[in-house]
Design an enzyme around this catalytic site. Structure first.
Site, short mmCIF file in Angstrom:
data_model
loop_
_atom_site.label_atom_id
_atom_site.label_comp_id
_atom_site.label_asym_id
_atom_site.label_seq_id
_atom_site.Cartn_x
_atom_site.Cartn_y
_atom_site.Cartn_z
N LYS A 127 0.88 -1.10 0.01
CA LYS A 127 -0.18 -0.18 -0.04
C LYS A 127 0.98 1.30 -0.08
O LYS A 127 0.36 2.37 -0.32
CB LYS A 127 -0.91 0.01 1.09
CG LYS A 127 -1.91 -1.10 0.83
CD LYS A 127 -2.90 -1.27 1.88
CE LYS A 127 -4.15 -2.06 1.79
NZ LYS A 127 -3.60 -3.57 1.63
C1 LIG Z 1 -4.31 -4.66 1.37
C2 LIG Z 1 -3.41 -5.91 1.03
C3 LIG Z 1 -3.89 -6.81 0.08
C4 LIG Z 1 -4.94 -6.88 -0.73
O1 LIG Z 1 -4.97 -5.80 -1.70
P1 LIG Z 1 -6.42 -5.37 -2.46
O2 LIG Z 1 -5.98 -4.42 -3.25
O3 LIG Z 1 -7.30 -4.85 -1.20
O4 LIG Z 1 -6.84 -6.59 -3.12
C5 LIG Z 1 -2.77 -7.95 -0.03
N1 LIG Z 1 -1.79 -8.20 0.66
C6 LIG Z 1 -1.36 -7.08 1.46
C7 LIG Z 1 -0.33 -7.20 2.44
C8 LIG Z 1 -2.30 -6.00 1.78
O5 LIG Z 1 -1.71 -4.95 2.58
#
Ligand SMILES: *Cc1c(COP(=O)(O)O)cnc(C)c1O
Length: 476
Positions: free
Chosen positions: A124
């Protein structure tokens, strides 16, 4: 580029207008009016960039790919400014390498796309670091300020805090449940000392924190007076920033556009996989494998055509908590495309969803029709996959990445290179790594010193009015 709502009843708007908004006024999600298409020659031009004779060159490459992709979506910021924002965001200091999202080959035909080298060690950071700079830019231009109010059970909160810390005209009020985050997550968030970051530790659960956010936002006068905003997963700026690394990695892995690459994407709210879908719509010759844990709402949809959302109480607690979801907040954007961008159909489907918790797009061959492969993994699969990857490649993967590796290896097509998208570093999930491997995942150097820093938090009873009062007191 104009943005329209998936529900079809909002005025089309420019990027800068939607950047600071959540849902469109009609309750839909903003999407580009059309997807920009890249020609073969344009894709070749990305590939033709020199393949990193030295590290500095490689860093520039991510910047150039980012600018090439983002300028098609962000047409209301002068290109020179956009270039500066990209260069300021994606640095070796913040992301560890000049490549920003490096590929790591595990064996011929199998690579990791490493998205978790940012400040909070999860993917993120890639979108949120850019979002922080874009928001600061737009707020300065409009002479506005924004107070972001959010709730976190761990990861999103710290990624948002590292993205917004020190930003002008922005404050972050982040609610977290007392005593329910890992020590590592607490250190990450609570040691930030920037005066625009407010960690409010609530005597309650994550659900309580979310309820407070909802209630504060439901008070329209309060929301307006204190300029409340959000940086949640439906934000279009985040999706746009995530499209970049598909272009970047695809152009590095292939020699021409007839070569296909499959991506196994660990999925929760469907932001990351949606970005891959859009990258494909824009011209990349890629396959997408949507990988879920036992909260398999998306896998169920892509294998049956039935979208069935869960109740909060039905969400399982797994070893990949960032994918523990009841519904996938970005999914509406995919459905909009699938139904031929017919917003009337989208409205009808979501009406049905609200009434019955599910709808059925009823396709006899969902996999082919959706052009998505999917699968899910259990916690047991995750432990086994972490062990196997360590044995085979001498590399420790985190539980989210393990979900993708398990499903990706199972569903891959012969002869097509597989990229497993790495979304977090194992250090964040110490318990699972210890259980799988019997030793501790290495903690990155930059984190060792955090334990000695003072923590900055305000403890509060689980009451919306107390949080509102706190915000009122800290917004001048
Ligand atoms: C948020 C997140 C995901 C999922 O991603 P999306 O875009 O919500 O499908 C997967 N792995 C990690 C470590 C995350 O922080």
């Amino acid at each position: 580029m104009k943005y329209v709502s998936t529900r079809g009843n909002s005025e089309p708007a420019e990027f800068k207008e939607i950047l600071l908004e959540g849902l469109a006024p009609d309750g839909g999600l903003y999407v580009p009016e059309t997807y920009p298409k890249f020609t073969d020659a344009e894709l070749d031009a990305l590939r033709g960039l020199p393949a990193a004779p030295d590290a500095a060159q490689a860093g520039k490459n991510y910047h150039e790919v980012a600018l090439t992709v983002l300028r098609t979506f962000i047409t209301d910021i002068p290109e020179g400014d956009l270039k500066t924002l990209i260069a300021r965001t994606y640095t070796k200091e913040v992301f560890g390498t000049q490549e920003i999202t490096p590929l790591k080959q595990l064996e011929p035909g199998l690579s990791l796309l490493q998205l978790s080298n940012g400040p909070t060690l999860a993917f993120k950071d890639v979108p949120l670091q850019l979002l922080g700079n874009l928001m600061e830019y737009v707020l300065a231009e409009k002479g506005r300020e924004l107070n972001v109010l959010g709730a976190t059970s761990g990861d999103t909160g710290s990624a948002a805090a590292y993205a917004l810390k020190g930003k002008k005209n922005l404050r972050l009020f982040m609610l977290s449940p007392h005593g329910r985050m890992s020590r590592f997550q607490q250190l990450q968030m609570y040691t930030l000392s920037e005066p625009n970051i407010f960690n409010i530790v609530v005597n309650g659960t994550f659900d309580d924190c979310q309820t407070i956010v909802k209630e504060a936002n439901a008070d329209a006068d309060f929301k307006k007076k204190y300029k409340l905003g959000a940086v949640n997963s439906i934000n279009w700026g985040r999706i746009a920033a995530q499209i970049v690394y598909y272009f970047y990695s695809y152009s590095r892995l292939t020699k021409n556009n007839s070569e296909r690459v499959a991506y196994a994407v660990p999925s929760g709210n469907f932001g990351n996989a949606l970005s891959a879908h859009i990258a494909r719509e824009m011209g990349l010759n890629i396959e997408i494998i949507v990988c879920t844990n036992e909260n398999d709402v998306l896998d169920q949809f892509f294998s049956s055509g039935i979208y069935h959302i869960r109740k909060g109480s039905e969400v399982k607690v797994t070893s990949s908590p960032s994918m523990d979801i009841a519904s996938a907040s970005n999914f509406e954007r995919f459905v909009f495309d699938y139904v031929g961008r017919d917003s009337e159909k989208v409205r009808a489907l979501w009406q049905e969803l609200n009434a019955k918790r599910e709808f059925d797009i009823g396709n006899s061959e969902p996999g082919t029709a959706f052009r998505m492969t999917s699968g899910s993994a259990t916690d047991k699969d995750v432990l086994e996959t972490i062990r196997e990857a360590h044995k085979k490649y001498g590399y420790v993967i985190d539980p989210h990445t393990a979900v993708a590796m398990k499903v990706g290896l199972e569903k891959r097509e012969k002869g097509i290179p597989l990229v497993v998208v790495e979304t977090a570093q194992p250090a964040k999930f110490a318990d699972t790594i210890r259980e799988a491997l019997g030793f501790e995942a290495p903690i990155p150097k930059s984190y060792e010193s955090l334990a000695n820093l003072p923590e900055h938090t305000t403890r509060m009873e689980n009451e919306t009015d107390l949080v509102k009062k706190f915000i009122a007191e800290h917004v001048s």
